[in-house]
Design a protein around this motif. Structure first.
Motif, short mmCIF file in Angstrom:
data_model
loop_
_atom_site.label_atom_id
_atom_site.label_comp_id
_atom_site.label_asym_id
_atom_site.label_seq_id
_atom_site.Cartn_x
_atom_site.Cartn_y
_atom_site.Cartn_z
N LEU A 182 140.61 41.57 31.96
CA LEU A 182 140.93 40.14 31.82
C LEU A 182 140.47 39.53 33.06
O LEU A 182 141.01 40.07 34.22
CB LEU A 182 142.34 39.78 31.17
CG LEU A 182 142.64 38.08 31.30
CD1 LEU A 182 141.86 37.34 30.09
CD2 LEU A 182 144.25 38.21 31.22
N TRP A 183 139.46 38.41 33.19
CA TRP A 183 139.34 37.76 34.50
C TRP A 183 139.78 36.14 34.17
O TRP A 183 139.68 35.87 33.12
CB TRP A 183 137.87 37.81 34.75
CG TRP A 183 137.11 39.15 35.00
CD1 TRP A 183 136.70 39.41 36.15
CD2 TRP A 183 136.75 39.77 33.87
NE1 TRP A 183 136.05 40.61 35.73
CE2 TRP A 183 136.02 41.16 34.64
CE3 TRP A 183 136.82 40.00 32.50
CZ2 TRP A 183 135.63 42.36 33.80
CZ3 TRP A 183 136.24 41.21 31.97
CH2 TRP A 183 135.71 42.35 32.70
N LEU A 184 140.40 35.84 35.32
CA LEU A 184 140.76 34.11 35.32
C LEU A 184 139.60 33.75 35.92
O LEU A 184 139.12 34.21 37.13
CB LEU A 184 142.18 34.24 35.96
CG LEU A 184 143.27 34.64 35.24
CD1 LEU A 184 144.50 34.22 36.00
CD2 LEU A 184 143.57 34.45 33.89
N VAL A 185 138.90 32.38 35.37
CA VAL A 185 138.06 31.72 36.03
C VAL A 185 138.38 30.07 36.26
O VAL A 185 139.33 29.68 35.36
CB VAL A 185 136.76 31.73 35.20
CG1 VAL A 185 136.16 33.18 35.14
CG2 VAL A 185 136.86 31.35 33.60
N LEU B 7 140.47 39.91 43.95
CA LEU B 7 139.86 38.46 43.77
C LEU B 7 138.26 38.55 44.32
O LEU B 7 137.89 39.48 45.00
CB LEU B 7 140.35 38.01 45.22
CG LEU B 7 141.75 37.38 45.37
CD1 LEU B 7 142.39 36.83 46.36
CD2 LEU B 7 141.99 36.50 43.83
N VAL B 8 137.56 37.97 43.45
CA VAL B 8 136.17 38.14 43.51
C VAL B 8 135.46 36.87 43.49
O VAL B 8 135.73 35.89 42.84
CB VAL B 8 135.59 38.76 42.17
CG1 VAL B 8 134.01 38.85 42.34
CG2 VAL B 8 136.20 40.12 42.11
N GLN B 9 134.65 36.55 44.68
CA GLN B 9 133.95 35.33 44.77
C GLN B 9 132.68 35.30 44.04
O GLN B 9 131.91 36.06 43.94
CB GLN B 9 133.60 34.99 46.38
CG GLN B 9 132.82 33.83 46.44
CD GLN B 9 133.75 32.54 46.30
OE1 GLN B 9 134.70 32.70 46.59
NE2 GLN B 9 133.21 31.42 45.83
N TRP B 10 132.50 34.31 43.16
CA TRP B 10 131.45 34.38 42.16
C TRP B 10 130.62 32.90 42.76
O TRP B 10 131.20 31.93 42.38
CB TRP B 10 132.05 34.11 40.66
CG TRP B 10 130.65 34.01 39.85
CD1 TRP B 10 129.44 33.88 39.91
CD2 TRP B 10 130.82 34.18 38.32
NE1 TRP B 10 128.93 34.01 38.64
CE2 TRP B 10 129.76 34.15 37.72
CE3 TRP B 10 132.10 34.13 37.69
CZ2 TRP B 10 129.45 34.15 36.25
CZ3 TRP B 10 131.75 34.08 36.02
CH2 TRP B 10 130.64 34.06 35.57
N ARG C 199 127.32 41.03 36.70
CA ARG C 199 127.94 41.37 37.75
C ARG C 199 129.51 41.71 37.68
O ARG C 199 130.35 42.53 37.96
CB ARG C 199 127.61 40.67 38.90
CG ARG C 199 128.25 41.14 40.35
CD ARG C 199 127.70 40.25 41.40
NE ARG C 199 128.44 39.15 41.70
CZ ARG C 199 129.51 38.54 41.94
NH1 ARG C 199 130.29 39.57 42.66
NH2 ARG C 199 129.83 37.35 42.07
N ILE C 200 129.97 40.49 37.15
CA ILE C 200 131.41 40.44 36.88
C ILE C 200 131.93 41.37 35.90
O ILE C 200 132.94 42.23 35.79
CB ILE C 200 132.00 38.95 36.50
CG1 ILE C 200 131.82 38.08 37.51
CG2 ILE C 200 133.57 39.01 36.00
CD1 ILE C 200 132.26 38.55 38.73
N PHE C 201 131.16 41.57 34.69
CA PHE C 201 131.35 42.64 33.70
C PHE C 201 131.23 43.91 34.09
O PHE C 201 131.48 44.68 33.21
CB PHE C 201 130.65 42.20 32.34
CG PHE C 201 131.39 40.85 31.49
CD1 PHE C 201 132.69 40.86 31.33
CD2 PHE C 201 130.40 39.81 31.25
CE1 PHE C 201 133.43 39.73 30.70
CE2 PHE C 201 130.86 38.75 30.46
CZ PHE C 201 132.25 38.90 30.20
N MET C 202 130.39 43.91 34.89
CA MET C 202 129.86 45.63 35.51
C MET C 202 129.22 46.03 34.17
O MET C 202 129.28 47.27 33.99
CB MET C 202 131.09 46.18 36.02
CG MET C 202 131.61 45.77 37.12
SD MET C 202 132.99 46.74 38.00
CE MET C 202 134.51 46.16 36.84
N ALA C 203 128.28 45.22 33.60
CA ALA C 203 127.68 45.98 32.40
C ALA C 203 126.32 44.87 32.24
O ALA C 203 126.39 43.67 32.68
CB ALA C 203 128.45 45.96 31.23
N ASN C 204 125.29 45.25 31.41
CA ASN C 204 124.36 44.44 31.12
C ASN C 204 124.71 43.82 29.87
O ASN C 204 124.73 44.49 28.86
CB ASN C 204 122.90 45.34 31.03
CG ASN C 204 122.46 45.78 32.20
OD1 ASN C 204 122.51 45.13 33.26
ND2 ASN C 204 121.94 46.94 32.21
#
Length: 220
Positions: free
Chosen positions: A50-53, A15-18, A116-121
């Protein structure tokens, strides 16, 4: 937060808070808006993610975008693109409504959160608005686009949608790994859509429509 999907083959959940500040242009008011992001890594052969949003767009922008779908079947701004990879039945928006600028501004203003979420630029490329008609189905496939990352958000009035019209992520033999349910203003983010098999496993019933936006990103 409840998981708006069915996980059939799972490794782990995070779980990640965005916190997403909405910076909306083209005359739309800015609104503070938080999106709770659920990260899911399933058994993709290539290690894709895969991220759920959920609650993606603030109410003002969501309302303006949904208005584009009203009477879409009789609006020449919505066009059936013959070269589209799937069978006929998908309309693509080709108009120039100011809300398109608002969506573009939103994506670019939040690029640090995407990083931040993708952990990439990443670099925001473009987006499409799609309107799928009754009878439309999407067979198991990998995207032809060469974009590294993508985000799909389901739209439209809830009375015109059905939760089983979301996206199913599969193995190549069509065995399902995870199905993302169709819920307005929710969806998923994905790494390497060109390598991950996915489909829509249900033909759209006569009284329903499938309305969504697809945003594309490249790796810097």
């Amino acid at each position: 937060m409840w998981l708006h999907g069915q996980l059939t083959d799972q490794k782990y959940l995070i779980l990640v808070q965005w916190p997403v500040p909405m910076m909306i242009g083209a005359g739309f008011a800015a609104t503070n808006h938080n999106m709770l992001d659920v990260t899911v890594r399933s058994e993709f052969a290539n290690g894709g993610r895969l991220w759920l949003v959920d609650n993606v767009f603030d109410p003002i922008l969501l309302s303006q975008v949904n208005k584009l779908f009203v009477n879409a079947e009789n609006n020449t701004d919505w066009q059936n693109i013959p070269e589209f990879a799937h069978r006929p039945g998908r309309l693509v928006y080709r108009g120039n409504h100011p809300v398109l600028t608002a969506i573009d501004t939103w994506a670019r203003a939040n690029i640090n959160e995407f990083n931040r979420i993708f952990m990439a630029n990443v670099k925001f490329l473009n987006f499409d608005l799609w309107y799928d008609l009754p009878g439309y189905v999407v067979s198991n496939h990998k995207d032809g686009d060469q974009n590294r990352y993508a985000m799909q958000v389901y739209l439209g009035e809830p009375t015109l949608t059905w939760q089983m019209l979301g996206t199913c992520f599969n193995r190549e033999n069509n065995n399902p790994l995870f199905e993302v349910h169709y819920r307005t203003n929710s969806g998923y983010m994905i790494e390497r859509p060109d390598l991950i098999w996915h489909s829509v496993n249900h033909s759209i019933p006569e009284k329903y429509r499938r309305m969504h936006i697809y945003l594309r990103f490249s790796a810097e």
